[in-house]
Write an enzyme that holds these catalytic residues in place. Sequence first.
Site, mmCIF file in Angstrom:
data_model
loop_
_atom_site.group_PDB
_atom_site.id
_atom_site.type_symbol
_atom_site.label_atom_id
_atom_site.label_comp_id
_atom_site.label_asym_id
_atom_site.label_seq_id
_atom_site.Cartn_x
_atom_site.Cartn_y
_atom_site.Cartn_z
ATOM 1 N N THR A 1 23.853 10.050 11.936
ATOM 2 C CA THR A 1 24.510 9.893 10.643
ATOM 3 C C THR A 1 23.603 10.451 9.555
ATOM 4 O O THR A 1 22.375 10.372 9.660
ATOM 5 C CB THR A 1 24.841 8.412 10.356
ATOM 6 O OG1 THR A 1 25.532 8.303 9.101
ATOM 7 C CG2 THR A 1 23.595 7.546 10.327
ATOM 8 N N HIS B 1 16.784 -3.079 21.731
ATOM 9 C CA HIS B 1 15.535 -3.367 22.426
ATOM 10 C C HIS B 1 15.769 -3.877 23.854
ATOM 11 O O HIS B 1 14.840 -3.893 24.664
ATOM 12 C CB HIS B 1 14.726 -4.405 21.636
ATOM 13 C CG HIS B 1 13.246 -4.312 21.850
ATOM 14 N ND1 HIS B 1 12.675 -4.036 23.067
ATOM 15 C CD2 HIS B 1 12.198 -4.446 20.989
ATOM 16 C CE1 HIS B 1 11.367 -4.030 22.966
ATOM 17 N NE2 HIS B 1 11.043 -4.264 21.713
#
Length: 212
Positions: A131, A183
């Site tokens: 983006t 994560h």
Amino acid sequence: SAQREAALLTTFNEIDMSNVMDLRNQYKDAFLNKYGIKLGFMSFFVKAVLDGMNQVPQIAAQMRGNELVYRNYYDIGVAVGGGKGLVVPVLRNVERMSFAEIELAIADFAKKAKDNKIGLEQLEGGCFTITNGGVYGSLLSTPIVNPPQSGVLGMHGIFERPIALNGQVVIRPMMYVALTYDHRVVDGREAVTFLRRVKEVIEDPTRMLMEI
């Protein structure tokens, strides 16, 4: 969903855009004459992300229930402005696309988005998203991962800033970049390695051709 289910972290870096801007300026007229489309920065970043994924495949992996799924092909979503806000159509099999094919596809997406003609099938199935808040003047932001993807790269505005280079203070066109990642799939070392590879490739674009 991303905030609720994923373990999101964001790591940052900055990129000296001098070399890629020089390369773009050098070939922009020839590129436009040959392909009928302007050479933008997004194709460089798509190529850099692809390079980074080849080194750190976890970035493109996805959690599906209790399974971790890897891909041997890369579909990358690119955020474009539409009539009702940002949408993220997907470039399919980016590893097979040239710079011109990437730029033409993004231009086609942008036109369809403005006309509200982006279909659902064009928004599904990406393994990563890029983006660019810089087109709106953003200096820095923390993008949100699009589930079930494990990573999103945020590009930002290019601004001249003083930096230290070879012991001297110089002015360079700099861009902050941000990588938000899950994560559960990607650890910190892998995320930093990926983002540093993107930085290296953009700062020295010939790496894309030499594959080094």
